[in-house]
Write an enzyme that holds these catalytic residues in place. Sequence first.
Site, short mmCIF file in Angstrom:
data_model
loop_
_atom_site.label_atom_id
_atom_site.label_comp_id
_atom_site.label_asym_id
_atom_site.label_seq_id
_atom_site.Cartn_x
_atom_site.Cartn_y
_atom_site.Cartn_z
N HIS A 80 -12.77 0.68 -1.81
CA HIS A 80 -13.29 0.72 -0.43
C HIS A 80 -14.79 1.09 -0.46
O HIS A 80 -15.59 0.51 0.27
CB HIS A 80 -12.56 1.78 0.39
CG HIS A 80 -11.28 1.32 1.03
ND1 HIS A 80 -11.20 0.20 1.82
CD2 HIS A 80 -10.03 1.87 1.03
CE1 HIS A 80 -9.94 0.06 2.27
NE2 HIS A 80 -9.22 1.06 1.80
N HIS A 100 -7.88 1.90 -5.53
CA HIS A 100 -7.93 1.36 -4.17
C HIS A 100 -9.01 2.07 -3.35
O HIS A 100 -9.81 1.44 -2.67
CB HIS A 100 -6.55 1.51 -3.51
CG HIS A 100 -6.51 1.11 -2.07
ND1 HIS A 100 -6.09 -0.14 -1.64
CD2 HIS A 100 -6.82 1.81 -0.94
CE1 HIS A 100 -6.17 -0.20 -0.32
NE2 HIS A 100 -6.59 0.98 0.14
N GLU A 101 -9.04 3.41 -3.44
CA GLU A 101 -10.01 4.17 -2.65
C GLU A 101 -11.44 3.91 -3.11
O GLU A 101 -12.35 3.74 -2.29
CB GLU A 101 -9.67 5.67 -2.71
CG GLU A 101 -8.33 6.04 -2.10
CD GLU A 101 -8.17 5.58 -0.65
OE1 GLU A 101 -9.17 5.49 0.07
OE2 GLU A 101 -7.02 5.27 -0.27
N GLU A 117 -8.41 -3.84 3.72
CA GLU A 117 -7.30 -3.29 2.92
C GLU A 117 -6.92 -4.25 1.79
O GLU A 117 -6.71 -3.85 0.65
CB GLU A 117 -6.08 -3.02 3.81
CG GLU A 117 -6.21 -1.78 4.68
CD GLU A 117 -6.53 -0.53 3.88
OE1 GLU A 117 -6.03 -0.39 2.74
OE2 GLU A 117 -7.29 0.30 4.37
ZN LIG Z 1 -7.24 1.42 2.07
#
Ligand SMILES: [Zn+2]
Length: 269
Positions: free
Chosen positions: A132, A128-129, A191
Amino acid sequence: MKKFIPAFVLSLAATLLSGCDTHTSPTGRSQTLLFSESDMAQMGEASFAQMKQSLPINRNPQLNAYVNCITQRIVKQAGDTRHKHWEVVLFDSPQVNAFALPGGFIGVYTGMLNLAHTPDELAAVIGHEVAHVLSSHGNEQASRSEMKNFGLKAVDFALDMGEVEHRDMVMAALGLGAEVGITLPFSRDQETEADVVGLVLMAKAGFDPRAAVSLWQNMARAPGSQPMEILSTHPSHGSRIEELNEQIPHVMPAYQQAREDGIRECRPR
Ligand SMILES: [Zn+2]
């Protein structure tokens, strides 16, 4: 307090923006990115150096090998020539937190290991990071913020490292708001995008994408955990889990393929 933007500022903005590249995010959103990749990478590096000085670093060899093993499998799937090398640091802090910065810098807090119990769950966090960063979300947030402040500094978008206010704003845009006392969290669309892209990364790296759901279930159960990037602009846990469950069937074939091809297991402590 609501501020009105005079029409002439808007037309100035339009003129300047027409000179900017329009970018497309990994899931096909159009993005306005005012900063160059090298500016963002430089900012990421400086922020990371600052964090390494201000937070204790965990040197436990087994834990570090474990976090590194997972990270390396994830970033290998990034397929992004902008980030050839990724550095990961395990910070000694009970906070449930993790982040990734432009330029290829990843921070995992030991508190996160208590919540992401399995290699697959930790891979969901790191995926997830990293997503980004690959989706230029920090740049996009900093650009959105810059455009809001347009009347103040319309011309100079160059990052000036000496300018504390500016640096703090960008750090906030990178999800490091807690460090500088201001927050500029990732938006909900970012997100969701990081969730989707993160699932693809973890599946291709041979981590079970269903662990993203169990990770969120752990989060929902965690009493009074510190606010962290990943929780900053949530979709509620429920709708997030629902969205992940919709995506998982699409990435299961990639996961199964990666398992068949053989992977290096990452063992916890
Ligand atoms: Zn996030």
